[in-house]
Design an enzyme around this catalytic site. Structure first.
Site, PDB file in Angstrom:
ATOM      1  N   GLU A 173     -47.937  18.993 -92.868  1.00  0.00           N
ATOM      2  CA  GLU A 173     -47.523  17.707 -92.281  1.00  0.00           C
ATOM      3  C   GLU A 173     -46.009  17.571 -92.175  1.00  0.00           C
ATOM      4  OE1 GLU A 173     -49.471  14.464 -94.294  1.00  0.00           O
ATOM      5  OE2 GLU A 173     -51.447  15.029 -93.539  1.00  0.00           O
ATOM      6  N   GLU A 292     -57.623  18.710 -92.747  1.00  0.00           N
ATOM      7  CA  GLU A 292     -57.762  17.487 -93.556  1.00  0.00           C
ATOM      8  C   GLU A 292     -58.551  16.479 -92.726  1.00  0.00           C
ATOM      9  OE1 GLU A 292     -54.497  15.689 -95.636  1.00  0.00           O
ATOM     10  OE2 GLU A 292     -53.448  17.611 -95.874  1.00  0.00           O
TER      11      GLU A 292
END
Length: 505
Positions: A173, A292
């Site tokens: 991320e 995720e």
């Protein structure tokens, strides 16, 4: 009751079922590792300190692959802290979750756990506070057979044979301002390209995942993917996608249609990746690692973090230990349908996380482990899905949602194994008030198909949850009304339900 028709044919396939679709995620966050997978003082602990009750549930869940060690945690992680004698390992601050990391579990311990669980490891390298040299070092420690300093160090630490990790995430991320070492798309893309090329120079057959957007709502979504892939297209195989669905942010009807958003997310990432490939005149296709995904009560978590004492540094605190209800399980079942439906491009997926932290498995320190409601659709889908994913055309009533627009009241996917002729359906009924009469003509499939097993997860109370005291309050039960008559599958899907039906000759 309303009627829903599915149209399928064995010749109309999407892609083979990828076992990596049924991945999970272990991050050094909250109690996922400590008192989750690892608790030496627990009555079930083995000689390595791993909870055998959790290992058994992990195998039952059908997990194929686990992403490790993060997550936001990895962007501040020094992998060397977790090797060697435990008494010599330093305690470090984890800025991501504002806690202390004892490093009692590191690479060698986790790889032993993965071997016992029978899962492949997808290892994430730190490209937040570290970079190319450290990525090469951890790759060497994991995979170099012998004769180098780090290979010999691994052997001295009890693992003479290389671990053979073939899949690596290049950071986590990195588009997120919350990420330690957050970077622009250009900064990250250059670093990821250099790191990937160096790792490939050592091991050409690695599979590498570059960071996509943290979610589709990021202001830089699509632009981030485009710039990062323009810099890394030659060096990587996958771009990551992350998505969490918060029941508190939307109305109930929209929440039940969360898979509509996942479908659109995947389609947009695929379109962006293919656009970059076309611009570069590349024949290679970049696939998606949806590493995720889950239901997450983020609104509650945000309020708790704002209210908590920010001066403390706890060890393995209770963080986002969401208790999942029936509706959450139905949504998770729907998200699995979406992932299977995109098996031509989504070939890796990791439900986040495995234990305690927004997880299908819950534990109490020194006490029991139990299955949350979301455990069941994952476990059954992992067990039954095999062969080829089939194209499914759905003819069912639709309804209007405030967040995602029009959605079908029934969503479904099917898999077919041409070797043994088995045909499996996974379906959700999103209606909160009506049952669905599901009908599927089986034209083109082997004659004599009959219902071998059928499971439905539903409850008169869609808010019902499982707890340590009532671990089986919500469980899948045999579908009450299901049959094959004159070559047509009939099944009644209760309101707010997830159903799996396996047909065999």
């Amino acid at each position: 009751m309303f009627t829903a028709f599915l149209s399928i044919h064995p010749a109309f396939t999407i892609a083979p079922v990828s076992r990596r679709t049924f991945g999970s995620f272990v991050e050094h966050m909250g109690r996922c590792v400590y008192t989750g997978i690892f608790e030496p003082e627990h009555p079930t602990a083995d000689a390595d300190g791993f909870r055998q009750d959790v290992l058994a549930l992990t195998r039952e869940l059908g997990v194929s692959l686990v992403r490790y060690p993060g997550g936001n945690f990895v962007s501040g992680y020094r992998w060397e802290d977790g090797i060697g004698p435990v008494v010599d390992r330093p305690v470090r601050r984890d800025l991501a979750w504002r806690s202390l990391e004892t490093n009692r579990v590191g690479i060698d311990e986790f790889m032993r756990w993965a071997g016992k669980a029978g899962v492949e490891v997808m290892y994430a390298v730190n490209l937040g506070t570290r970079g190319l040299p450290e990525a090469l070092d951890v790759q060497e420690y994991l995979n170099q057979p012998d004769r180098t300093r780090l290979a010999e160090l691994r052997a001295a630490n009890g693992s003479p044979n290389p671990y053979g990790v073939t899949m690596f995430c290049l950071g986590n991320e990195m588009d997120g301002p919350w990420q330690t070492g957050h970077k622009t798309a250009h900064e990250y893309g250059r670093l990821a390209a250099e790191t990937a090329q160096a790792m490939r120079d050592a091991e050409p057959d690695l599979e590498l995942v570059v960071c996509g957007s943290s979610d589709s709502g990021m202001p830089t979504f699509a632009a981030w993917e485009s710039e990062v892939l323009a810099l890394t297209y030659d060096q990587v195989d996958y771009i990551s996608a992350h998505a969490y669905y918060d029941p508190a942010k939307v109305d109930a009807d929209s929440f039940l249609a969360s898979a509509v958003d996942m479908d659109r997310f995947v389609d947009k990432v695929v379109a962006t990746a293919d656009s970059v490939g076309a611009r570069l005149k590349h024949t290679k296709r970049i696939n998606i690692s949806f590493d995720e995904w889950n239901v997450w009560y983020q609104t509650d978590f945000g309020a708790a973090r704002r209210a908590e004492d920010r001066t403390g540094w706890p060890i393995a605190p209770r963080v986002i230990e969401d208790r999942y209800n029936v509706t959450d399980a139905v949504v998770v079942g729907g998200l699995l349908i979406s992932l299977l439906r995109h098996s031509d491009r989504v070939t890796v997926a990791c439900q986040a996380q495995l234990v305690n932290v927004i997880a299908p498995i819950m534990t109490e320190p020194g006490g029991p482990a139990w299955r949350q409601t979301i455990f069941h659709p994952f476990a059954i889908t992992s067990r039954l899905a095999k062969g080829e994913v089939l194209r499914v055309e759905i003819d069912a009533p639709t309804y209007e949602t405030t967040r995602y627009g029009e959605a079908s009241l029934v969503d479904a996917v099917a898999t077919h194994d041409p070797e043994d002729g088995e045909l499996v359906f996974f379906a959700v009924n999103r209606s909160r008030s009506e049952s669905a009469d599901l009908r599927v003509p089986l034209t083109g499939f082997a004659p004599g198909l009959r219902v071998a097993e059928s499971w439905t997860l539903a409850d008169d109370d869609p808010a019902a949850v499982n707890t340590a005291d009532q671990p089986d309050r919500v469980v899948p039960r045999p579908t009450a009304q299901v049959s094959v008559t004159d070559g047509v599958l009939h099944a009644v899907l209760p309101p707010v339900s997830w159903t799996a039906i396996r047909l065999s000759v």
